[in-house]
Design an enzyme around this catalytic site. Structure first.
Site, PDB file in Angstrom:
ATOM      1  N   ARG B  47       0.785  -1.188   0.046  1.00 13.09           N
ATOM      2  CA  ARG B  47      -0.140  -0.036   0.010  1.00 13.09           C
ATOM      3  C   ARG B  47       1.055   1.302   0.120  1.00 13.09           C
ATOM      4  O   ARG B  47       1.978   1.220   0.145  1.00 13.09           O
ATOM      5  CB  ARG B  47      -0.969   0.162   1.288  1.00 13.09           C
ATOM      6  CG  ARG B  47      -0.171  -0.170   2.543  1.00 13.09           C
ATOM      7  CD  ARG B  47      -0.844   0.517   3.646  1.00 13.09           C
ATOM      8  NE  ARG B  47      -0.445   2.011   3.655  1.00 13.09           N
ATOM      9  CZ  ARG B  47       0.394   2.474   4.020  1.00 13.09           C
ATOM     10  NH1 ARG B  47       1.525   1.964   4.382  1.00 13.09           N
ATOM     11  NH2 ARG B  47       0.531   4.005   3.947  1.00 13.09           N
ATOM     12  N   GLY B  48       0.353   2.621  -0.210  1.00 18.41           N
ATOM     13  CA  GLY B  48       1.046   3.681  -0.122  1.00 18.41           C
ATOM     14  C   GLY B  48       1.362   3.964  -1.621  1.00 18.41           C
ATOM     15  O   GLY B  48       1.625   2.975  -2.441  1.00 18.41           O
ATOM     16  N   ALA B  49       0.979   5.157  -2.217  1.00 16.05           N
ATOM     17  CA  ALA B  49       0.787   5.458  -3.414  1.00 16.05           C
ATOM     18  C   ALA B  49       1.943   5.182  -4.251  1.00 16.05           C
ATOM     19  O   ALA B  49       2.117   4.585  -4.949  1.00 16.05           O
ATOM     20  CB  ALA B  49       0.612   7.015  -3.825  1.00 16.05           C
ATOM     21  N   ARG B  91      -6.709  -1.594  -8.091  1.00 16.13           N
ATOM     22  CA  ARG B  91      -7.203  -0.638  -7.360  1.00 16.13           C
ATOM     23  C   ARG B  91      -7.605   0.607  -8.352  1.00 16.13           C
ATOM     24  O   ARG B  91      -6.681   1.566  -8.391  1.00 16.13           O
ATOM     25  CB  ARG B  91      -6.200  -0.156  -6.253  1.00 16.13           C
ATOM     26  CG  ARG B  91      -6.208  -1.225  -4.944  1.00 16.13           C
ATOM     27  CD  ARG B  91      -5.450  -0.591  -3.665  1.00 16.13           C
ATOM     28  NE  ARG B  91      -6.206   0.532  -3.059  1.00 16.13           N
ATOM     29  CZ  ARG B  91      -5.405   1.291  -1.891  1.00 16.13           C
ATOM     30  NH1 ARG B  91      -4.455   0.994  -1.796  1.00 16.13           N
ATOM     31  NH2 ARG B  91      -6.254   2.216  -1.527  1.00 16.13           N
ATOM     32  N   GLN B 199      -3.072   3.465  10.499  1.00 12.72           N
ATOM     33  CA  GLN B 199      -1.964   3.321   9.875  1.00 12.72           C
ATOM     34  C   GLN B 199      -0.662   3.888  10.678  1.00 12.72           C
ATOM     35  O   GLN B 199       0.567   3.621  10.850  1.00 12.72           O
ATOM     36  CB  GLN B 199      -1.863   4.055   8.408  1.00 12.72           C
ATOM     37  CG  GLN B 199      -2.604   3.700   7.699  1.00 12.72           C
ATOM     38  CD  GLN B 199      -4.252   4.196   7.593  1.00 12.72           C
ATOM     39  OE1 GLN B 199      -4.467   4.743   8.393  1.00 12.72           O
ATOM     40  NE2 GLN B 199      -4.790   4.356   6.396  1.00 12.72           N
ATOM     41  N   ASP B 240      -1.318  13.669   0.072  1.00 13.31           N
ATOM     42  CA  ASP B 240      -1.902  13.270  -1.047  1.00 13.31           C
ATOM     43  C   ASP B 240      -2.055  13.996  -2.258  1.00 13.31           C
ATOM     44  O   ASP B 240      -1.881  13.275  -3.359  1.00 13.31           O
ATOM     45  CB  ASP B 240      -3.313  12.477  -0.649  1.00 13.31           C
ATOM     46  CG  ASP B 240      -3.073  11.289   0.137  1.00 13.31           C
ATOM     47  OD1 ASP B 240      -2.852  11.465   1.542  1.00 13.31           O
ATOM     48  OD2 ASP B 240      -2.847  10.118  -0.107  1.00 13.31           O
ATOM     49  N   ASN B 250      -4.298  15.701   2.582  1.00 10.19           N
ATOM     50  CA  ASN B 250      -3.800  14.720   3.380  1.00 10.19           C
ATOM     51  C   ASN B 250      -4.723  13.895   4.085  1.00 10.19           C
ATOM     52  O   ASN B 250      -6.066  14.124   4.293  1.00 10.19           O
ATOM     53  CB  ASN B 250      -2.576  15.031   4.217  1.00 10.19           C
ATOM     54  CG  ASN B 250      -1.558  14.020   4.739  1.00 10.19           C
ATOM     55  OD1 ASN B 250      -1.375  13.021   4.060  1.00 10.19           O
ATOM     56  ND2 ASN B 250      -1.096  14.099   5.749  1.00 10.19           N
ATOM     57  N   LYS B 251      -4.347  12.774   4.911  1.00  7.47           N
ATOM     58  CA  LYS B 251      -5.191  11.907   5.711  1.00  7.47           C
ATOM     59  C   LYS B 251      -5.930  12.853   6.740  1.00  7.47           C
ATOM     60  O   LYS B 251      -5.648  13.791   7.216  1.00  7.47           O
ATOM     61  CB  LYS B 251      -4.346  10.914   6.344  1.00  7.47           C
ATOM     62  CG  LYS B 251      -4.844  10.006   7.088  1.00  7.47           C
ATOM     63  CD  LYS B 251      -5.832   9.223   6.687  1.00  7.47           C
ATOM     64  CE  LYS B 251      -5.489   8.520   5.327  1.00  7.47           C
ATOM     65  NZ  LYS B 251      -4.675   7.497   5.263  1.00  7.47           N
TER      66      LYS B 251
END
Lengths: 349, 349
Positions: B47-49, B91, B199, B240, B250-251
Site C-alpha cells: 500500500r501507499g501510492a 485498485r 496506519q 496526497d 492529506n489523511k
C-alpha cells in the site's frame, strides 16, 4: 422511542442499563444485593459520575434493607459503616462515588440518635431517591437553559457521552437535545466516536438512536474538517471539572475540538451542573490529568493495533482554556465571560 | 535495526513486506506471478501510492518474463497490453497505479518498432527498477532537506504513515527522521494512531521501532493537548495532493493537527515529492474528498463499536489551508510562502 432510564428503583431492585452490552444490545439488569452493585460499578456496567453516585446510594439501601426491623440502631450502624467502606472501594478514583456515600452518611449521622433502625433504613432509600431526582431536575434545568441557546440550531456536534447514560436520565450536553425533542424540534447530532473507549459511538449514538434523534458518528479526527464545512451550528460538550476562571477539563479531544470550533466561528458550549465547578482551583493548569492504561490504545478492540512494547501517551482528559468557551450552561442558567465573576455568583446564589 | 525494504527485486521474485500482518508480525512475501501481485495490491498487502506504482511496474515484468525469447514482438505486445489493463483494475482509484502503468507503456511504445521481445522484456524490468530507484532518491533528497529544517528538534509528531512502508524505503514525512538516525541523531517521534485504519499505530510505529527510533503512539484526539504542553518541536506529515496555492490534501485529521500546531506555535511541515503537486488546481477547495465505507468506523476492529444502522461520516482526507503550513519539503528543496510562486518555480526547474 424514548429516553433511556439509566438507573431507577424498580419496586424490589435497582434497574440499570448494563452499558458493557452497548451498542450490540440494550440489556437491563435488576440488582438486588450490594455485592452485585459493587461489581456493576467496578466493571463499568454503570458509568458516568452522576450515575455512579446514585448507584452507590441505592447500593447502600440494598446493603441494609434485610436488617431486622427489631434490630438495634447500633448494629444497624455497624452494618451501614461496613458497607460505606466496601462500596467506596468499587472505583477508588471516582469522586462522585465517595461524594454520594458521604452524603448518605451525613444524612444518617444527623438522624441516628433519635431514630429506629427501620426509619434509618428508610432514610438511606430516601437519600438515594433524592439524589436521583435532583440529578433529573438538574439535567432538565440544564436542558431548558441549553435549549434557549440552541433554538436556532439545526445541527450540533458533541464529544464522548455526556448524555442520559452518564446520569439518571437527561444528561448534561445532551439535555438540550432531549428538551428540544420534547418540543418536536429534532436537532441532528454529530457524535465523535471518542477514542480510546468509544463512548461517543458506543453510548451517545445508542441513546440518541433509542430516543429517535438523528445521529451521525465520525472519527474524532474528522470533526475539524466537518466544522470547516460550516455544516454544524454549535458544539456542546460536558465537563469533568471546571476551574474558577472557566477553564474546562473534559474527555481527551475536547481542546482540539474547541480550537476547530473557534477556527470555524462555531459557538462552543460546555454543559455541567454546578457540582462540577471546583472553586479551589484558580485555573485549569492545576487540574490533575489522569493517564490511563496503554492497552486502551494498543489493543482496545480485542486485537493488537500497535507493535508490542511501543510507548503510549494516553491521557484521559485535556483542559480547554476559558477563552475558547462561548458559554457555560448550568442548572442555574447560562454563564458568559468574564467567567470568574459569573461562576462566583452562580456558586453563591 | 535498519530501515525496512517495502518492495525490492529479490533475484527471481518481487519481495514485499505484507502490510496486512502489521503490527502483529513482520512477514515478507516473494511474488513470482502477476496474478499474485494483482491480489497483493487489491488486498493492501502492499500500500501507499509510490509503493503501489513500483509494485505495478514489477508486476508487469512478472507478466511478460516467461514470454519465449523467440516469440514475436506483436505477440509480446498483445500479452503486455492485456496485463496493463488487468493490473490497472487492482485498485481503480489509486492514481499512482495508472501513472506507473502508463510510464511502462510509454517506455515500451518508444521501443517496440526496432526491438526484439527479449529486449522489450528487459526494458519493462528496467523501468520498474528505475521507478524504485527514483523513489529512493527522491525520499533521500526529501530526507536531507527536511533534516536541515529539523536539526535543532528533539521531538516531532506525525500523522498516518508517510514513511518507508508507503514508498520504496525512506518515505516522505519520515525521511528526515531516517536521515537524522544515519547521523546518530535520534529524533523522538509521536505517532497519531490515525483512525479509522490506524496506519499510525500499525505501520508508522512498527517501521520506526524496527529502525530503532524511539516512538510513542497516541490517539488522534490527544495530539492537541500534547502540542499545548510544548513537548513537541515540530509536526511533519505527508500529502496526497497539493494545489497550486499550497493547500494540502492529506489523511483525515491533518487539518485539526495543523490548527493545534498553530495554536501552540509549533512549525507544521508537509513533506512530498513534486509528483504530488497538482498545478491544475488553483486551491484545495477543488480537491475531491473520497468518503469511505461506514464499516471502517462502526466495526473497524472486527467488533461492532456503534449501533446497527447508525449514520456515519467517514472522509478519508481533509484539506489544510496553506496559511497553516510553515514549509513544504520536496526533493528539490524547501518551499516557503508565498507558495504560488515557489511551487511554480519548483515544477518548472
Amino acid at each position: 422511542m424514548s429516553r433511556l432510564k439509566t438507573i431507577e428503583w424498580a419496586g424490589n431492585a435497582v434497574r440499570i442499563v448494563d452499558q458493557t452490552c452497548l451498542p450490540a444490545k440494550l440489556c437491563y439488569e435488576d440488582i438486588t444485593t450490594v455485592e452485585v452493585m459493587f461489581e456493576a460499578i467496578r466493571a463499568l456496567r454503570v458509568r458516568g459520575a452522576p450515575a455512579i453516585g446514585i448507584a452507590a446510594g441505592f447500593g447502600m439501601y440494598l446493603a441494609v434493607r434485610e436488617f431486622p426491623e427489631t434490630g438495634s440502631v447500633r448494629d444497624f450502624l455497624t452494618l451501614f459503616e461496613k458497607n460505606i467502606d466496601y462500596l467506596a472501594g468499587a472505583r477508588p478514583t471516582a469522586v462522585n462515588l465517595s461524594w454520594a456515600l458521604q452524603r448518605v452518611k451525613t444524612r444518617i449521622a444527623g438522624l441516628a440518635e433519635k431514630e429506629t433502625s427501620a426509619s434509618l433504613k428508610r432514610a438511606v432509600f430516601d437519600e438515594a431517591q433524592a439524589m436521583l431526582e435532583e440529578d433529573r431536575a438538574s439535567g432538565r434545568a440544564i436542558g431548558e437553559h441549553g435549549f434557549g441557546l440552541l433554538k436556532d440550531c439545526e445541527t450540533i456536534l458533541t464529544h464522548c457521552n455526556a448524555g442520559g447514560l452518564a446520569t439518571a436520565e437527561f444528561g448534561t450536553a445532551l439535555a438540550p437535545v432531549y428538551v428540544a425533542a420534547e418540543r418536536n424540534k429534532k436537532l441532528h447530532v454529530y457524535s465523535d466516536e471518542t477514542r480510546p473507549l468509544l463512548q461517543g459511538s458506543r453510548i451517545t449514538a445508542f441513546e440518541l438512536k433509542a430516543a429517535g434523534i438523528p445521529v451521525t458518528v465520525l472519527c474524532d479526527n474528522a470533526a475539524a474538517s466537518l466544522l470547516r464545512k460550516k455544516t454544524v451550528d454549535a458544539v456542546i460538550v460536558g465537563a469533568d471539572r471546571i476551574a474558577s476562571n472557566g477553564d474546562v477539563a473534559n474527555k481527551i479531544g475536547t481542546y482540539g475540538l474547541a480550537l476547530a470550533a473557534r477556527a470555524a466561528q462555531v459557538p462552543f458550549y460546555v454543559a455541567a451542573p454546578l457540582s462540577t465547578f471546583d472553586p479551589s482551583l484558580a485555573t485549569g493548569n492545576e487540574i490533575p490529568i489522569e493517564e490511563r492504561d496503554d492497552a486502551e490504545v494498543t489493543c482496545g478492540f480485542g486485537r493488537r493495533t500497535a507493535p508490542e512494547g511501543v510507548d503510549v501517551y494516553n491521557p484521559a482528559f485535556d483542559v480547554t482554556p476559558h477563552d475558547l468557551v462561548t458559554a457555560l450552561i448550568t442548572e442555574k442558567g447560562v454563564l458568559r465571560p468574564p467567567y470568574g465573576e459569573a461562576i462566583r455568583k452562580a456558586l453563591q446564589g
